[in-house]
Design an enzyme around this catalytic site. Sequence first.
Site, PDB file in Angstrom:
ATOM      1  N   HIS A 129       2.378 -53.926   6.909  1.00 43.34           N
ATOM      2  CA  HIS A 129       1.834 -53.021   5.902  1.00 43.34           C
ATOM      3  C   HIS A 129       1.265 -51.768   6.576  1.00 43.34           C
ATOM      4  O   HIS A 129       0.588 -51.867   7.597  1.00 43.34           O
ATOM      5  CB  HIS A 129       0.718 -53.728   5.116  1.00 43.34           C
ATOM      6  CG  HIS A 129       0.619 -53.272   3.696  1.00 43.34           C
ATOM      7  ND1 HIS A 129       0.613 -54.142   2.628  1.00 43.34           N
ATOM      8  CD2 HIS A 129       0.527 -52.042   3.143  1.00 43.34           C
ATOM      9  CE1 HIS A 129       0.514 -53.467   1.501  1.00 43.34           C
ATOM     10  NE2 HIS A 129       0.460 -52.187   1.785  1.00 43.34           N
ATOM     11  N   GLY A 140       2.492 -58.033   6.913  1.00 44.07           N
ATOM     12  CA  GLY A 140       3.306 -58.142   5.713  1.00 44.07           C
ATOM     13  C   GLY A 140       4.787 -58.231   5.993  1.00 44.07           C
ATOM     14  O   GLY A 140       5.554 -58.728   5.162  1.00 44.07           O
ATOM     15  N   TYR A 158      -5.750 -62.170   2.007  1.00 46.34           N
ATOM     16  CA  TYR A 158      -4.334 -62.243   1.653  1.00 46.34           C
ATOM     17  C   TYR A 158      -4.176 -62.767   0.239  1.00 46.34           C
ATOM     18  O   TYR A 158      -4.961 -63.610  -0.215  1.00 46.34           O
ATOM     19  CB  TYR A 158      -3.556 -63.120   2.650  1.00 46.34           C
ATOM     20  CG  TYR A 158      -2.158 -62.616   2.854  1.00 46.34           C
ATOM     21  CD1 TYR A 158      -1.938 -61.411   3.505  1.00 46.34           C
ATOM     22  CD2 TYR A 158      -1.059 -63.314   2.374  1.00 46.34           C
ATOM     23  CE1 TYR A 158      -0.652 -60.921   3.686  1.00 46.34           C
ATOM     24  CE2 TYR A 158       0.230 -62.829   2.555  1.00 46.34           C
ATOM     25  CZ  TYR A 158       0.418 -61.629   3.203  1.00 46.34           C
ATOM     26  OH  TYR A 158       1.687 -61.136   3.367  1.00 46.34           O
TER      27      TYR A 158
END
Length: 264
Positions: free
Chosen positions: A69, A113, A143
């Site tokens: 991410h 991610g 998460y």
Amino acid sequence: MGEATEHYITSSAADGIGTITLAHAARRNALSHGMMDAISAALAGFQQQSVRVVIIAAEPGAKVWSSGHDIGELPVGGLDPLRYADPLEHTLRAIRRFPGPVIAKVQGSVWGGAFDLVLSCDLVVADASATFAITPVNLGVPYNTTGLLHFMGRLRLNVIKELFFTAAPAEAAQALEWGVINWLVPAEEIDAFTLDLARRMAAKAPLAMAVIKEQLRVLSDEVPIAAQTFERLQDMRRLVYDSADYREGVAAFREKRAPRFTGR
């Protein structure tokens, strides 16, 4: 046929096989909004072209398959960093719902991610350079429940806990033993091996393949959770992404220093 989408990916399709190549080396293939939109658009295009199998790979020689991410895009100020409408979540759903096998061809390190993205693919082929780490505890990120279910659908609970609690990269051999990887092959053979695997699947009945994949997705994804339980989990996550630790984790990453977590 082939095309470039901005500078994030290249995509091509031939003989029923589509290939998406992560091509944003300047940002170590971070899963930015632009990258995710490009991948989702490529998958939608492949579906319109009746592509039967998709391969997702990084450019040859990349040491980082994806850094995960894009931390610079994580929201602060009490906003959920992994909400349902996030482009990464949209792309993970697009991979899982694509009506044909999606193969992750992994060379280099996979972070955060991007590990969730790899596990959202149907099969994983890797060489010895591949490593896998899930790192929310390094940043103070809570998460999301959907993401945890992705891991629970593929890995043993004690393995998931080790990965999440240590944030340490798993080497390719360990990832193979744990079931992250389907096939671990030599680097010089991975391109031919992956293409052969894709060709064999592309030759099978596409309607049967699509319905079997969808049945497996529904059976593994549609885990019933009582409304009050889901709300309690979301409230727990909200406390974390509204905490000083979360703000500190993001700030420390951006400032390239070690975070100082206080548990508040």
